[in-house]
Write a protein that holds these residues in place. Structure first.
Motif, PDB file in Angstrom:
ATOM      1  N   ILE A 135     -23.456 -59.131 -39.610  1.00 35.98           N
ATOM      2  CA  ILE A 135     -23.988 -60.337 -40.215  1.00 35.98           C
ATOM      3  C   ILE A 135     -23.935 -59.794 -41.917  1.00 35.98           C
ATOM      4  CG2 ILE A 135     -25.980 -61.693 -40.685  1.00 35.98           C
ATOM      5  CD1 ILE A 135     -26.962 -60.804 -38.132  1.00 35.98           C
ATOM      6  N   ILE A 136     -23.489 -60.633 -42.506  1.00 44.15           N
ATOM      7  CA  ILE A 136     -23.711 -60.454 -44.041  1.00 44.15           C
ATOM      8  C   ILE A 136     -24.782 -61.543 -44.414  1.00 44.15           C
ATOM      9  CG2 ILE A 136     -22.762 -60.297 -46.518  1.00 44.15           C
ATOM     10  CD1 ILE A 136     -19.975 -59.621 -45.179  1.00 44.15           C
ATOM     11  N   ALA A 137     -25.973 -61.392 -44.870  1.00 43.56           N
ATOM     12  CA  ALA A 137     -26.798 -62.390 -45.173  1.00 43.56           C
ATOM     13  C   ALA A 137     -26.815 -62.276 -46.943  1.00 43.56           C
ATOM     14  CB  ALA A 137     -28.228 -61.977 -44.730  1.00 43.56           C
ATOM     15  N   VAL A 138     -26.846 -63.359 -47.321  1.00 46.37           N
ATOM     16  CA  VAL A 138     -26.856 -63.180 -48.924  1.00 46.37           C
ATOM     17  C   VAL A 138     -28.234 -63.786 -49.505  1.00 46.37           C
ATOM     18  CG1 VAL A 138     -25.790 -64.580 -50.811  1.00 46.37           C
ATOM     19  CG2 VAL A 138     -24.342 -64.110 -48.648  1.00 46.37           C
ATOM     20  N   ILE A 145     -25.742 -56.593 -43.013  1.00 50.31           N
ATOM     21  CA  ILE A 145     -25.512 -56.107 -44.390  1.00 50.31           C
ATOM     22  C   ILE A 145     -26.209 -57.123 -45.458  1.00 50.31           C
ATOM     23  CG2 ILE A 145     -23.797 -55.840 -46.190  1.00 50.31           C
ATOM     24  CD1 ILE A 145     -21.831 -55.303 -43.822  1.00 50.31           C
ATOM     25  N   ALA A 146     -26.818 -56.694 -46.586  1.00 49.30           N
ATOM     26  CA  ALA A 146     -27.609 -57.543 -47.385  1.00 49.30           C
ATOM     27  C   ALA A 146     -26.432 -57.688 -48.383  1.00 49.30           C
ATOM     28  CB  ALA A 146     -28.801 -57.108 -47.794  1.00 49.30           C
ATOM     29  N   ASP A 147     -26.065 -59.050 -48.725  1.00 54.34           N
ATOM     30  CA  ASP A 147     -25.468 -59.008 -50.161  1.00 54.34           C
ATOM     31  C   ASP A 147     -26.343 -59.822 -50.929  1.00 54.34           C
ATOM     32  OD1 ASP A 147     -24.078 -60.199 -52.093  1.00 54.34           O
ATOM     33  OD2 ASP A 147     -22.567 -61.416 -50.861  1.00 54.34           O
ATOM     34  N   ALA A 179     -32.561 -54.228 -45.549  1.00 52.33           N
ATOM     35  CA  ALA A 179     -31.413 -54.286 -44.566  1.00 52.33           C
ATOM     36  C   ALA A 179     -30.725 -52.856 -44.375  1.00 52.33           C
ATOM     37  CB  ALA A 179     -30.392 -55.099 -44.690  1.00 52.33           C
ATOM     38  N   PRO A 180     -30.275 -52.565 -43.208  1.00 45.63           N
ATOM     39  CA  PRO A 180     -29.720 -51.030 -43.022  1.00 45.63           C
ATOM     40  C   PRO A 180     -28.686 -50.767 -44.197  1.00 45.63           C
ATOM     41  CG  PRO A 180     -29.553 -52.258 -41.014  1.00 45.63           C
ATOM     42  CD  PRO A 180     -30.185 -53.370 -42.137  1.00 45.63           C
ATOM     43  N   VAL A 181     -27.910 -51.800 -44.634  1.00 44.65           N
ATOM     44  CA  VAL A 181     -26.974 -51.631 -45.777  1.00 44.65           C
ATOM     45  C   VAL A 181     -27.313 -52.809 -46.915  1.00 44.65           C
ATOM     46  CG1 VAL A 181     -24.511 -51.603 -46.341  1.00 44.65           C
ATOM     47  CG2 VAL A 181     -25.273 -50.364 -44.196  1.00 44.65           C
TER      48      VAL A 181
END
Ligand SMILES: *Cc1c(COP(=O)(O)O)cnc(C)c1O
Length: 372
Positions: A134-137, A161-163, A181-183
């Protein structure tokens, strides 16, 4: 003219520091991975509380590196909000994986958790793609709901992943962006909250193995041995010059965040009732990268503001599933109605830490006239 962004006033304030630090780089001559890069990474780790920070060439490259390091590739599904800058999905395609667009929350503009859960479930059921990440923005600077995103990610074995391209400086409770987030991928594009004088970005993680892979990928995929360790590679470093500039900018960053908050509060007070002003859930603190309002007659309001010499812009005029390059991954017009409506109604007003109260007031008067 009141521009949307203005970097001149900040430069005047920081000039002595920038002049000194740039000259130091010119003298030592280590233009790639010089001592300022290491110093900046240490400062960013310290500032956020993240164990590892790897600076890179851009926010886009940070996202790309994060996906490649975790082996995301063909056959994998990566869930992304449909309302964001196009890089969030472009990196997924660049890895050979498939973006799955998810509708957003109408109030925060961030990924909607119920829609995300439904998208993961239906991707699983169809069994053509493997749900992978998941890329959350954190749109406009407001952190997404990482508590619930973390639960969805763990329950489904997905990398989260946090964008955070727009949200460096934001927080959820006491926890800062970079640790939510982890990344986390951050951008130092000049107009982002912490901006360089060119492109730049960084990855934040507590995971030493991931950080090591990020360092490899940013130097063409080479390991400490000098041998090619990874088949993923970029010329993906942050320039020493940009690190030097960012070291100066970090000195005043908290002061700038406070000013962004007071500009946003002044807008909120004057504009509530005229247009829909931004909202933040309890405990969430935006970095106020952009101040984005919503109004039905957006295009005419934008035209009138431009005529009144007030800088404004539409972020973003189309949701991702309606961009030509991404149409093949989506279900067309009407499939993600909240993101589609947002793209018709949003308008971003001037926002930077050097806006004066008189200028904010002038923008508010222009908005009042424009919506009348
Ligand atoms: C700016 C931005 C990026 C890309 O960052 P660059 O440093 O310009 O490559 C990615 N995602 C979002 C949400 C952004 O706003």
């Amino acid at each position: 003219m009141i521009p949307l962004f203005d970097l001149h006033r900040q430069r005047d304030r920081l000039w002595p520091c920038i002049d000194e630090r740039l000259n130091a780089v010119l003298r030592h001559g280590r233009f790639v991975l010089g001592p300022e890069v290491e110093a900046l990474e240490a400062r960013l780790a310290d500032y956020t509380g993240s164990r590892h920070v790897v600076t890179v060439s851009s926010g886009r490259d940070a996202l790309y590196i994060a996906l490649r390091a975790d082996g995301v590739g063909p056959g994998d599904a990566v869930f992304v909000p449909a309302f964001t800058f196009s890089s969030t999905a472009e990196v997924v395609v660049a890895c050979g994986a498939t973006p799955v667009f998810v509708d957003i929350d109408a109030r925060t503009f961030n990924i909607d958790i119920a829609n995300l859960m439904a998208a993961v479930e239906s991707t699983r059921r169809r069994a053509e793609l493997t749900p992978k990440a998941i890329i959350a923005v954190d749109l406009f600077g407001l952190p997404a709901d990482y508590q619930r995103l973390g639960e969805v990610a763990s329950a489904n074995g997905l990398l989260l992943i946090a964008d955070a391209a727009q949200s460096f400086g934001g927080r959820l409770g006491e926890r800062k962006v970079g640790t939510l987030a982890p990344v986390t991928a951050v951008s130092f594009y000049p107009t982002k909250p912490l901006g360089a004088y060119g492109d730049g970005g960084a990855l934040f993680t507590d995971d030493a193995a991931r950080a090591e892979l990020y360092r490899q990928i940013r130097i063409n995929g080479r390991g400490l041995s000098g041998l090619q360790e990874s088949d993923a590679g970029l010329t993906g470093r942050l320039d020493t010059m940009q690190a030097a500039i960012l070291l100066c900018k970090l000195e005043v960053f908290d002061d700038e965040l406070r000013r962004r908050r007071s500009v946003a509060a002044r807008y909120d007070d004057a504009l509530a009732g005229l247009v829909a002003v931004p909202v933040a859930p309890d405990g969430a603190q935006s970095a106020h990268a952009l101040y984005t309002v919503r109004c039905e007659a957006r295009d005419s309001v934008a035209g009138r503001l431009a005529a009144a010499e007030v800088g404004c812009n539409v972020y973003y005029p189309a949701p991702l599933h309606l961009h030509p390059a991404f149409r093949r991954f989506g279900d067309g017009v009407g499939s993600l109605p909240v993101a589609e409506a947002a793209s018709r109604h949003v308008l971003s007003l001037p926002m930077h830490p050097y806006l004066r109260d008189e200028e904010v007031d002038a923008v508010c008067r222009a908005v009042r006239t424009a919506v009348a």
